[in-house]
Design a protein around this motif. Structure first.
Motif, short mmCIF file in Angstrom:
data_model
loop_
_atom_site.label_atom_id
_atom_site.label_comp_id
_atom_site.label_asym_id
_atom_site.label_seq_id
_atom_site.Cartn_x
_atom_site.Cartn_y
_atom_site.Cartn_z
N GLU A 195 0.92 -1.05 -0.09
CA GLU A 195 -0.03 0.07 -0.17
C GLU A 195 0.83 1.30 0.10
N LYS A 196 2.03 1.12 1.00
CA LYS A 196 2.78 2.58 0.84
C LYS A 196 3.60 2.67 -0.49
N LEU A 197 4.13 1.72 -1.16
CA LEU A 197 4.68 1.73 -2.29
C LEU A 197 3.94 1.81 -3.56
N GLY A 198 2.78 1.21 -3.55
CA GLY A 198 1.97 1.26 -4.53
C GLY A 198 2.27 -0.02 -5.67
N VAL A 199 2.84 -0.92 -5.06
CA VAL A 199 3.32 -2.15 -5.84
C VAL A 199 2.66 -3.48 -5.52
N SER A 200 2.87 -4.69 -6.30
CA SER A 200 2.66 -6.09 -5.86
C SER A 200 3.72 -6.71 -5.53
N LEU A 201 3.90 -7.37 -4.26
CA LEU A 201 4.98 -7.99 -4.05
C LEU A 201 4.84 -9.48 -4.19
N PRO A 202 6.02 -10.31 -4.57
CA PRO A 202 5.85 -11.84 -4.72
C PRO A 202 5.33 -12.56 -3.28
N GLU A 203 4.76 -13.61 -3.41
CA GLU A 203 4.55 -14.49 -1.96
C GLU A 203 5.78 -14.80 -1.21
N GLY A 259 12.88 -6.73 -5.07
CA GLY A 259 13.49 -5.58 -5.76
C GLY A 259 14.57 -5.97 -6.58
N ALA A 260 14.89 -5.17 -7.54
CA ALA A 260 16.27 -5.19 -8.39
C ALA A 260 17.16 -3.96 -8.24
N ILE A 261 18.32 -3.87 -7.64
CA ILE A 261 19.03 -2.71 -7.28
C ILE A 261 19.64 -2.31 -8.61
N THR A 262 19.35 -1.09 -8.99
CA THR A 262 19.85 -0.80 -10.35
C THR A 262 21.10 0.13 -10.23
N GLY A 265 27.75 3.01 -0.80
CA GLY A 265 27.24 1.48 -0.67
C GLY A 265 25.99 1.30 -0.41
N ARG A 266 25.18 2.58 -0.47
CA ARG A 266 23.53 2.62 -0.12
C ARG A 266 23.05 2.17 -1.37
N ILE A 267 21.89 2.06 -1.23
CA ILE A 267 20.81 1.94 -2.54
C ILE A 267 20.52 3.25 -3.26
N GLY A 268 20.82 3.43 -4.35
CA GLY A 268 20.78 4.53 -5.09
C GLY A 268 19.46 4.57 -5.88
N ALA A 269 19.27 3.42 -6.66
CA ALA A 269 17.85 3.01 -7.22
C ALA A 269 17.64 1.83 -7.09
N ILE A 270 16.41 1.37 -7.06
CA ILE A 270 15.78 0.07 -7.10
C ILE A 270 14.57 -0.02 -7.64
N THR A 271 14.36 -1.17 -8.53
CA THR A 271 13.02 -1.45 -9.11
C THR A 271 12.44 -2.49 -8.37
N ILE A 272 10.94 -2.15 -8.01
CA ILE A 272 10.15 -3.05 -7.50
C ILE A 272 8.76 -3.07 -8.14
N ASP A 273 8.57 -4.35 -8.73
CA ASP A 273 7.23 -4.66 -9.58
C ASP A 273 7.05 -3.42 -10.81
N GLY A 274 8.37 -3.38 -11.31
CA GLY A 274 8.42 -2.59 -12.50
C GLY A 274 8.46 -0.93 -12.07
N LYS A 275 8.29 -0.61 -10.85
CA LYS A 275 8.37 0.80 -10.42
C LYS A 275 9.64 1.19 -9.71
#
Length: 309
Positions: A200-208, A213-216, A222-232
């Motif tokens: 709800e907070k991220l507006g995505v659907s997560l796997p069961e 997420g895929a860190i891009t 060394g922190r996350i600059g960008a990450i893709t979750i459910d295509g977002k």
């Protein structure tokens, strides 16, 4: 400390008995050096929403008391005092007001300290006031100007470039090694959220189940600059702030209807790591060594230089 919308007010009183109003520091006579005036800081107290005035060094001690454990090494407390004094100065020069919350710097007066420390009040108060007194008037300066003296609790072993989190670069807020962070009690943490809440907070659907997420992109620190979750696509900062995570260095996994988030470090990661400062102090480093490490190129100057302008 969060650099959001600092609020500070200062008045300058000219020795010649002509009062010149400016936003928030009131210059009063220093008893030990009559020709030097000590500023006072006007603080909007969060519990009453009323403004109270405190001598600068008392204010600095109150920030150190609130922002850093009194059990820390004295040299770390002194580094924190210099950072706190610099932070209030930079906001004052902008003509802003100051609160006693994380929107600026957390500040606790004597009554707050008594409640916080109980029977250890006198011991802790003496130690922290000494750290402020022994650095009295000292601020951090880069190219003749006071710096933005950002600080945070602990990192992931590396601090962050300011522009990779705040989108605004500063030559003294650059990524440096902070290996002492690994000894911090909040170095590694686990946050458990419901899958529904995260979706709800991220507006995505997560796997069961499984990783999320895929860190891009990774930041220099060394922190996350960008990450893709459910295509977002998200920044690490936006995930951290939306989900209330300790750090932007995280991994997420779905398990049994929950999202388990493991993090490294606590805070934005820019400027001085407080646990890193304590680690350096334990190795015998002085407060000047600590500030020089975490704010490369910044040197110690005198607050009065800027108040007399």
């Amino acid at each position: 400390m969060l650099l959001k919308k600092p609020l500070y007010t200062f008045l300058f009183i000219v020795i010649a008995a002509i009062a010149i109003p400016a936003a928030g520091l009131l210059l009063t006579e220093n008893k030990t050096t009559p020709d030097v005036q000590e500023p006072t800081v006007d603080v909007v107290r969060s519990d009453t929403q009323k403004t109270e005035s405190f001598p600068l060094e008392e204010y600095v001690a109150g920030v150190v008391a609130a922002e850093m454990p009194a059990s820390f090494e004295k040299e770390a407390l002194k580094a924190q005092a210099v950072a706190a004094r610099t932070f209030i100065l930079t906001q004052t020069l902008k003509g802003l007001d100051v609160t006693d919350t994380v929107d600026d710097q957390v500040f606790k007066d004597e009554e707050d300290q008594k409640e916080m420390w109980g029977e250890d009040f006198e011991t802790n108060k003496t130690k922290i006031e000494a750290a402020a007194r022994e650095t009295e008037g000292e601020v951090l300066v880069y190219n003749g100007k006071p710096i933005t003296a950002a600080f945070f609790s602990s990192g992931n072993g590396q601090t962050e470039n300011a522009e990779e989190y705040w989108q605004s670069a500063e030559p003294y807020l650059v990524s440096v090694a902070s290996p002492w962070d690994t000894a911090a009690p909040n170095f590694e943490q686990e946050v458990v959220l419901t899958k529904q809440e995260v979706e709800e907070k991220l507006g995505v659907s997560l796997p069961e189940s499984g990783s999320v997420g895929a860190i891009t992109k990774k930041t220099t620190g060394g922190r996350i600059g960008a990450i893709t979750i459910d295509g977002k696509s998200f920044t690490g900062r936006s995930i951290r702030e939306t989900l209330g995570l300790p750090s932007a260095d995280f991994q997420m996994t779905v398990s049994d209807g929950d999202v388990v988030v493991t993090t490294k470090g606590y805070g934005h990661g820019i400027g001085m790591s407080q646990y890193g400062a304590n680690g350096m102090a334990k190795e015998g480093k002085k407060y000047g060594d600590i500030t020089a490490h975490y704010y490369p190129g910044a040197v110690i100057g005198d607050v009065q230089t800027f108040l007399k302008r």
